[in-house]
Design an enzyme around this catalytic site. Sequence first.
Site, PDB file in Angstrom:
ATOM      1  N   HIS A 159       0.839  -1.209   0.000  1.00  0.00           N
ATOM      2  CA  HIS A 159       0.000   0.000   0.000  1.00  0.00           C
ATOM      3  C   HIS A 159       0.879   1.267   0.000  1.00  0.00           C
ATOM      4  CE1 HIS A 159      -3.262   2.679   1.106  1.00  0.00           C
ATOM      5  NE2 HIS A 159      -4.111   1.697   1.138  1.00  0.00           N
ATOM      6  N   GLU A 263      -0.497   1.349  -5.546  1.00  0.00           N
ATOM      7  CA  GLU A 263      -0.217   0.122  -4.792  1.00  0.00           C
ATOM      8  C   GLU A 263      -0.089  -1.097  -5.704  1.00  0.00           C
ATOM      9  OE1 GLU A 263      -3.573   0.061  -2.071  1.00  0.00           O
ATOM     10  OE2 GLU A 263      -3.646   2.233  -2.261  1.00  0.00           O
TER      11      GLU A 263
HETATM   12  O1  TA6 Z   1      -6.110   1.386  -1.092  1.00  0.00           O
HETATM   13  C1  TA6 Z   1      -7.273   2.168  -1.096  1.00  0.00           C
HETATM   14  C2  TA6 Z   1      -8.024   1.929   0.198  1.00  0.00           C
HETATM   15  O2  TA6 Z   1      -8.600   0.660   0.242  1.00  0.00           O
HETATM   16  C3  TA6 Z   1      -9.068   3.022   0.350  1.00  0.00           C
HETATM   17  O3  TA6 Z   1     -10.348   2.537   0.026  1.00  0.00           O
HETATM   18  C4  TA6 Z   1      -8.942   3.438   1.820  1.00  0.00           C
HETATM   19  O4  TA6 Z   1      -9.727   2.573   2.622  1.00  0.00           O
HETATM   20  C5  TA6 Z   1      -7.479   3.201   2.060  1.00  0.00           C
HETATM   21  O5  TA6 Z   1      -7.122   2.034   1.328  1.00  0.00           O
HETATM   22  C6  TA6 Z   1      -7.184   3.031   3.540  1.00  0.00           C
HETATM   23  O6  TA6 Z   1      -5.793   2.888   3.603  1.00  0.00           O
HETATM   24  P1  TA6 Z   1      -5.109   2.418   4.962  1.00  0.00           P
HETATM   25  O7  TA6 Z   1      -3.701   2.967   4.895  1.00  0.00           O
HETATM   26  O8  TA6 Z   1      -5.949   3.025   6.087  1.00  0.00           O
HETATM   27  O9  TA6 Z   1      -5.170   0.928   4.961  1.00  0.00           O
END
Ligand code: TA6
Length: 296
Positions: A159, A263
Amino acid sequence: ERCKGINGLDKVVLREVRGSSVEVYLYGGQVTSWKNDHGEELLFVSSKATFVPPKAIRGGIPICFPQFGSQGPLELHGHVSSRFWSIDPDPPPVPTNSLNKACIDLLLEHTEEGVKIWPHRYEIRQRVSLRSGGDLMLSSRIRNTNTDGKSFTFTFAYHNYFSVSDISEVRVEGLETVDYLDNMQNRKRFTEQGDAITFESEVDKMYVSTPTKIAILDHEKKRTFVLRKDGLPDAVVWNPWDKKAKAIPDFGDDEFKRMLCVEAAAVEKPITLKPGEEWKGRQELSAVPSSYYSGQ
Ligand code: TA6
């Protein structure tokens, strides 16, 4: 070297002779800093990141496993980003001629607690390497260690939170004409238009079967991030923009202007492993002067 980071959490710092560096917290097995040889920080970590377990650190490169996203029985993005990883006591061999100038091998295994939430046994190994020239490579191996003969299915993502100078001056190249599932429209499928992607509002798109190389161009910094991936067919592009950013407690109200998540992921087609089978995935990040990167 291994040392104490924020709130006394253990972290490992990798350095390369020309000055680039990487920091990895054992909490979450999460990269939280990647600096080039001018000491510039290339990743985004929110100023409101708490570094207090069990909350995942907001920024850097969270590992999403065994479930990317919120669709499924587990918490958002699975649980490995809120677990304490260890230094792998028996890491896979580093190829002698490798460009990995400095690397750290981390290991996380299921816990009996965790088996109650996700009824499987696994080992996930992650190698973080700082390569000559300052490129950052992450590679992961996931093995099914179930003893009950059960296969398991998972989705996965690195991510990545990239630091950008101004999101309204960022372009993404490499995803033109690629299909995506729009996470803001219940993962409805669309096809991306034919030119580089730019940003003027919230984006949460899961591009599927993408090319192996994606470029993120930061106009103001005259810098291009190049993401190369292997074993990870999809790519998620996310910026919360202003409204969503305000709704996230560990995210500053105007920080959306200075970050972009691109990502490397395996999401559309979940991966199934039989007991004893192993999956491998990797990504390489580089940051090059934009004048250099002309899309080759
Ligand atoms: O990658 C996108 C996502 O799934 C968004 O929908 C949002 O929920 C984000 O990730 C949240 O990221 P985090 O760093 O809190 O896991």
